[in-house]
Design a protein around this motif. Structure first.
Motif, PDB file in Angstrom:
ATOM      1  N   GLN A 142       0.818  -1.211   0.000  1.00  0.00           N
ATOM      2  CA  GLN A 142       0.000   0.000   0.000  1.00  0.00           C
ATOM      3  C   GLN A 142       0.851   1.260   0.000  1.00  0.00           C
ATOM      4  O   GLN A 142       1.981   1.274   0.496  1.00  0.00           O
ATOM      5  CB  GLN A 142      -0.916   0.025   1.227  1.00  0.00           C
ATOM      6  CG  GLN A 142      -1.972  -1.053   1.224  1.00  0.00           C
ATOM      7  CD  GLN A 142      -2.864  -0.967   2.443  1.00  0.00           C
ATOM      8  OE1 GLN A 142      -3.154  -1.987   3.066  1.00  0.00           O
ATOM      9  NE2 GLN A 142      -3.319   0.233   2.782  1.00  0.00           N
ATOM     10  N   CYS A 172      -3.020   0.255  -3.839  1.00  0.00           N
ATOM     11  CA  CYS A 172      -2.658  -1.102  -3.434  1.00  0.00           C
ATOM     12  C   CYS A 172      -2.043  -1.795  -4.642  1.00  0.00           C
ATOM     13  O   CYS A 172      -2.740  -2.102  -5.614  1.00  0.00           O
ATOM     14  CB  CYS A 172      -3.907  -1.833  -2.955  1.00  0.00           C
ATOM     15  SG  CYS A 172      -3.592  -3.430  -2.220  1.00  0.00           S
ATOM     16  N   MET A 178     -10.745  -7.509  -4.972  1.00  0.00           N
ATOM     17  CA  MET A 178      -9.962  -6.628  -4.111  1.00  0.00           C
ATOM     18  C   MET A 178     -10.942  -5.920  -3.183  1.00  0.00           C
ATOM     19  O   MET A 178     -11.940  -5.376  -3.636  1.00  0.00           O
ATOM     20  CB  MET A 178      -9.188  -5.592  -4.925  1.00  0.00           C
ATOM     21  CG  MET A 178      -8.408  -4.584  -4.088  1.00  0.00           C
ATOM     22  SD  MET A 178      -6.915  -5.273  -3.353  1.00  0.00           S
ATOM     23  CE  MET A 178      -5.844  -5.323  -4.802  1.00  0.00           C
ATOM     24  N   TRP A 234     -11.459  -3.291   0.379  1.00  0.00           N
ATOM     25  CA  TRP A 234     -10.865  -2.291   1.275  1.00  0.00           C
ATOM     26  C   TRP A 234     -11.590  -2.357   2.619  1.00  0.00           C
ATOM     27  O   TRP A 234     -12.833  -2.352   2.665  1.00  0.00           O
ATOM     28  CB  TRP A 234     -10.976  -0.889   0.683  1.00  0.00           C
ATOM     29  CG  TRP A 234     -10.084  -0.694  -0.492  1.00  0.00           C
ATOM     30  CD1 TRP A 234     -10.398  -0.905  -1.806  1.00  0.00           C
ATOM     31  CD2 TRP A 234      -8.713  -0.273  -0.474  1.00  0.00           C
ATOM     32  NE1 TRP A 234      -9.311  -0.639  -2.604  1.00  0.00           N
ATOM     33  CE2 TRP A 234      -8.269  -0.247  -1.820  1.00  0.00           C
ATOM     34  CE3 TRP A 234      -7.822   0.094   0.524  1.00  0.00           C
ATOM     35  CZ2 TRP A 234      -6.968   0.131  -2.160  1.00  0.00           C
ATOM     36  CZ3 TRP A 234      -6.539   0.465   0.170  1.00  0.00           C
ATOM     37  CH2 TRP A 234      -6.122   0.484  -1.151  1.00  0.00           C
ATOM     38  N   ILE A 287     -13.307   3.255  -6.641  1.00  0.00           N
ATOM     39  CA  ILE A 287     -12.207   2.324  -6.891  1.00  0.00           C
ATOM     40  C   ILE A 287     -11.900   2.325  -8.376  1.00  0.00           C
ATOM     41  O   ILE A 287     -12.812   2.298  -9.208  1.00  0.00           O
ATOM     42  CB  ILE A 287     -12.581   0.902  -6.448  1.00  0.00           C
ATOM     43  CG1 ILE A 287     -12.628   0.800  -4.934  1.00  0.00           C
ATOM     44  CG2 ILE A 287     -11.575  -0.095  -6.981  1.00  0.00           C
ATOM     45  CD1 ILE A 287     -12.930  -0.611  -4.453  1.00  0.00           C
ATOM     46  N   LEU A 340      -7.963   3.471  -4.357  1.00  0.00           N
ATOM     47  CA  LEU A 340      -9.142   3.918  -3.641  1.00  0.00           C
ATOM     48  C   LEU A 340      -9.075   5.441  -3.540  1.00  0.00           C
ATOM     49  O   LEU A 340      -8.203   5.965  -2.860  1.00  0.00           O
ATOM     50  CB  LEU A 340      -9.215   3.288  -2.249  1.00  0.00           C
ATOM     51  CG  LEU A 340     -10.369   3.755  -1.368  1.00  0.00           C
ATOM     52  CD1 LEU A 340     -11.701   3.302  -1.939  1.00  0.00           C
ATOM     53  CD2 LEU A 340     -10.195   3.227   0.053  1.00  0.00           C
ATOM     54  N   CYS A 342      -6.025  -2.843   2.185  1.00  0.00           N
ATOM     55  CA  CYS A 342      -6.545  -3.566   1.044  1.00  0.00           C
ATOM     56  C   CYS A 342      -6.339  -5.055   1.319  1.00  0.00           C
ATOM     57  O   CYS A 342      -5.427  -5.447   2.059  1.00  0.00           O
ATOM     58  CB  CYS A 342      -5.869  -3.149  -0.261  1.00  0.00           C
ATOM     59  SG  CYS A 342      -4.069  -3.338  -0.313  1.00  0.00           S
TER      60      CYS A 342
END
Length: 125
Positions: free
Chosen positions: A6, A22, A34, A36, A70, A81, A96
């Protein structure tokens, strides 16, 4: 080895914007799930938003629907993000997490074995 790294985050005043990236290693991020999550001290990680392998975004928190987005950067193998109109209640450690073998994102933090190291986001009033 599959891993997530990250970057981004930081501190901003309410109403400002920040982004957290990420970067995936060892697999193609845009082709799989993926998620968050965010965590405040004393609490378990809370799901914020999911991106499935087909690019669909699902929000787990209603309050971020019109503010967080995203986006996949295929060239960098990164999922970003973007957080706009930030509020003090968005302050948390953001993670993430991925399931490299699946398009579908499970809702539970415990289901994710591939996790980023966490990035602090602080929003002051």
């Amino acid at each position: 080895q599959e891993r997530l790294v990250q970057s981004g985050g930081g501190s901003v005043q309410a109403g400002g914007s920040l982004s957290v990236s990420c970067a995936a290693h060892g697999y193609t991020a845009s082709d799989s799930c993926m998620a968050w999550f965010r965590q405040v001290p004393g609490n378990q990680p809370e799901a914020v938003v999911f991106r499935s392998g087909d690019g669909k975004t699902t929000y787990a928190v209603d309050s971020v629907k019109d503010r967080f987005t995203i986006a996949a950067d295929r060239a960098k193998n990164t999922i970003n993000l973007q957080m706009n109109s930030l509020k003090p209640e968005d302050t948390a450690l953001y993670y993430c997490a991925a399931q490299s073998w699946s398009w579908v994102c499970p809702p539970d933090w415990s289901r994710y074995s591939i996790r980023g190291q966490g990035t602090q986001v602080t929003v002051s009033s």
